[in-house]
Design a protein around this motif. Sequence first.
Motif, PDB file in Angstrom:
ATOM      1  N   GLN A   1      60.496  14.376  36.367  1.00 39.20           N
ATOM      2  CA  GLN A   1      59.801  15.025  35.651  1.00 39.20           C
ATOM      3  C   GLN A   1      60.616  15.450  34.432  1.00 39.20           C
ATOM      4  N   VAL A   2      59.925  14.770  33.347  1.00 38.06           N
ATOM      5  CA  VAL A   2      61.018  14.786  32.104  1.00 38.06           C
ATOM      6  C   VAL A   2      60.750  16.742  31.090  1.00 38.06           C
ATOM      7  N   LEU A   3      61.995  16.124  31.095  1.00 33.01           N
ATOM      8  CA  LEU A   3      62.110  18.042  29.968  1.00 33.01           C
ATOM      9  C   LEU A   3      62.400  17.647  28.969  1.00 33.01           C
ATOM     10  N   LEU A   4      61.419  18.661  27.999  1.00 32.92           N
ATOM     11  CA  LEU A   4      61.545  18.147  26.828  1.00 32.92           C
ATOM     12  C   LEU A   4      61.925  19.224  26.067  1.00 32.92           C
ATOM     13  N   VAL A   5      63.003  19.655  25.033  1.00 32.97           N
ATOM     14  CA  VAL A   5      63.103  20.501  24.492  1.00 32.97           C
ATOM     15  C   VAL A   5      62.902  21.047  22.931  1.00 32.97           C
ATOM     16  N   GLU A   6      62.205  21.525  22.520  1.00 35.05           N
ATOM     17  CA  GLU A   6      62.199  21.251  20.939  1.00 35.05           C
ATOM     18  C   GLU A   6      62.748  22.404  20.331  1.00 35.05           C
ATOM     19  N   SER A   7      63.365  22.291  19.166  1.00 33.66           N
ATOM     20  CA  SER A   7      64.327  23.205  18.531  1.00 33.66           C
ATOM     21  C   SER A   7      63.662  22.897  16.731  1.00 33.66           C
ATOM     22  N   GLY A   8      64.340  24.115  16.022  1.00 36.58           N
ATOM     23  CA  GLY A   8      64.216  23.718  14.394  1.00 36.58           C
ATOM     24  C   GLY A   8      63.162  24.102  14.315  1.00 36.58           C
ATOM     25  N   GLY A   9      62.145  24.991  13.908  1.00 39.44           N
ATOM     26  CA  GLY A   9      60.881  26.123  13.751  1.00 39.44           C
ATOM     27  C   GLY A   9      61.654  26.891  12.930  1.00 39.44           C
ATOM     28  N   GLY A  10      61.169  27.705  11.616  1.00 36.69           N
ATOM     29  CA  GLY A  10      60.991  28.484  11.287  1.00 36.69           C
ATOM     30  C   GLY A  10      60.415  29.105  10.428  1.00 36.69           C
ATOM     31  N   LEU A  11      60.436  29.247   9.203  1.00 44.11           N
ATOM     32  CA  LEU A  11      59.507  29.595   8.140  1.00 44.11           C
ATOM     33  C   LEU A  11      60.352  28.777   6.887  1.00 44.11           C
ATOM     34  N   VAL A  12      59.537  28.352   5.931  1.00 48.42           N
ATOM     35  CA  VAL A  12      59.952  27.721   5.072  1.00 48.42           C
ATOM     36  C   VAL A  12      58.468  28.161   3.712  1.00 48.42           C
ATOM     37  N   GLN A  13      59.192  27.672   2.753  1.00 52.12           N
ATOM     38  CA  GLN A  13      58.987  27.488   1.050  1.00 52.12           C
ATOM     39  C   GLN A  13      58.219  26.127   1.130  1.00 52.12           C
TER      40      GLN A  13
ATOM     41  N   LEU B   1      62.980  19.552  13.135  1.00 54.00           N
ATOM     42  CA  LEU B   1      62.554  19.459  14.235  1.00 54.00           C
ATOM     43  C   LEU B   1      63.674  18.630  15.658  1.00 54.00           C
ATOM     44  N   SER B   2      63.654  19.417  16.420  1.00 50.49           N
ATOM     45  CA  SER B   2      64.703  17.564  17.381  1.00 50.49           C
ATOM     46  C   SER B   2      64.022  18.376  18.274  1.00 50.49           C
ATOM     47  N   CYS B   3      63.670  17.093  19.020  1.00 47.83           N
ATOM     48  CA  CYS B   3      63.677  17.245  21.053  1.00 47.83           C
ATOM     49  C   CYS B   3      64.446  16.970  21.516  1.00 47.83           C
ATOM     50  N   ALA B   4      65.355  16.968  22.315  1.00 45.37           N
ATOM     51  CA  ALA B   4      65.944  17.129  23.329  1.00 45.37           C
ATOM     52  C   ALA B   4      65.381  16.957  25.032  1.00 45.37           C
ATOM     53  N   ALA B   5      65.150  15.353  25.057  1.00 44.36           N
ATOM     54  CA  ALA B   5      65.396  14.654  26.325  1.00 44.36           C
ATOM     55  C   ALA B   5      65.708  15.328  27.714  1.00 44.36           C
ATOM     56  N   SER B   6      65.904  15.403  28.920  1.00 45.13           N
ATOM     57  CA  SER B   6      66.347  15.947  30.190  1.00 45.13           C
ATOM     58  C   SER B   6      67.162  13.967  30.433  1.00 45.13           C
ATOM     59  N   GLU B   7      66.064  13.083  30.332  1.00 46.60           N
ATOM     60  CA  GLU B   7      66.010  11.636  30.626  1.00 46.60           C
ATOM     61  C   GLU B   7      65.650  11.256  29.881  1.00 46.60           C
ATOM     62  N   ARG B   8      65.298   9.660  30.274  1.00 43.30           N
ATOM     63  CA  ARG B   8      64.300   8.341  29.805  1.00 43.30           C
ATOM     64  C   ARG B   8      64.322   7.314  30.594  1.00 43.30           C
ATOM     65  N   THR B   9      62.837   7.975  30.639  1.00 38.03           N
ATOM     66  CA  THR B   9      62.489   6.551  31.994  1.00 38.03           C
ATOM     67  C   THR B   9      61.154   5.880  31.276  1.00 38.03           C
ATOM     68  N   SER B  10      61.221   4.809  32.317  1.00 41.42           N
ATOM     69  CA  SER B  10      59.963   4.538  31.755  1.00 41.42           C
ATOM     70  C   SER B  10      58.201   5.216  31.269  1.00 41.42           C
ATOM     71  N   SER B  11      58.028   5.968  32.280  1.00 46.43           N
ATOM     72  CA  SER B  11      57.046   7.256  31.950  1.00 46.43           C
ATOM     73  C   SER B  11      57.386   7.510  30.573  1.00 46.43           C
ATOM     74  N   SER B  12      58.516   7.910  29.881  1.00 46.81           N
ATOM     75  CA  SER B  12      58.912   8.200  28.558  1.00 46.81           C
ATOM     76  C   SER B  12      59.429   7.373  27.704  1.00 46.81           C
ATOM     77  N   SER B  13      58.731   5.977  27.658  1.00 46.01           N
ATOM     78  CA  SER B  13      59.517   5.321  26.925  1.00 46.01           C
ATOM     79  C   SER B  13      58.961   5.663  25.193  1.00 46.01           C
ATOM     80  N   ALA B  14      58.321   5.792  25.029  1.00 52.02           N
ATOM     81  CA  ALA B  14      57.668   6.266  23.613  1.00 52.02           C
ATOM     82  C   ALA B  14      57.580   8.093  23.630  1.00 52.02           C
ATOM     83  N   MET B  15      58.227   8.608  22.398  1.00 53.86           N
ATOM     84  CA  MET B  15      58.394   9.907  22.417  1.00 53.86           C
ATOM     85  C   MET B  15      58.079   9.756  21.002  1.00 53.86           C
ATOM     86  N   GLY B  16      57.352  11.585  20.582  1.00 57.44           N
ATOM     87  CA  GLY B  16      56.358  11.956  19.287  1.00 57.44           C
ATOM     88  C   GLY B  16      56.372  13.200  19.313  1.00 57.44           C
ATOM     89  N   TRP B  17      55.110  12.852  18.046  1.00 61.37           N
ATOM     90  CA  TRP B  17      55.455  14.432  18.025  1.00 61.37           C
ATOM     91  C   TRP B  17      53.390  14.864  17.555  1.00 61.37           C
TER      92      TRP B  17
END
Length: 121
Positions: free
Chosen positions: A1-13, A20-36
Amino acid sequence: QVLLVESGGGLVQAGGSLRLSCAASERTSSSSAMGWFRQAPGKEREFVARIRWSGDSTYYADSVKGRFTISRDNAKNTVYLQMNSLKPEDTAVYYCAAGYEVSSRSGVNYWGKGTLVTVSS
């Protein structure tokens, strides 16, 4: 199970920038592509941008092309989304995604919990 944790959101004009940042707990063959993806109130979740852990290939939705940039730091297992020239219509919860191919929801194996981006006019 790959855990993904986002950060960096907020209010902007409108016209402002956020990263935004996304930290993945690991890189695996089933998570070879990352996106938003993002989901605005009352709307379906939509693709925003995609990158792979290897190579230079990136892919963007037309609505963000030229304003958003996706990048990665392999040493930190982290993917970024630099958002410039933000518009009120960019307001949404932004979700990090991982899979074999994440240019559509059907290709996503793992989702983060999301981070809220609010753009005021």
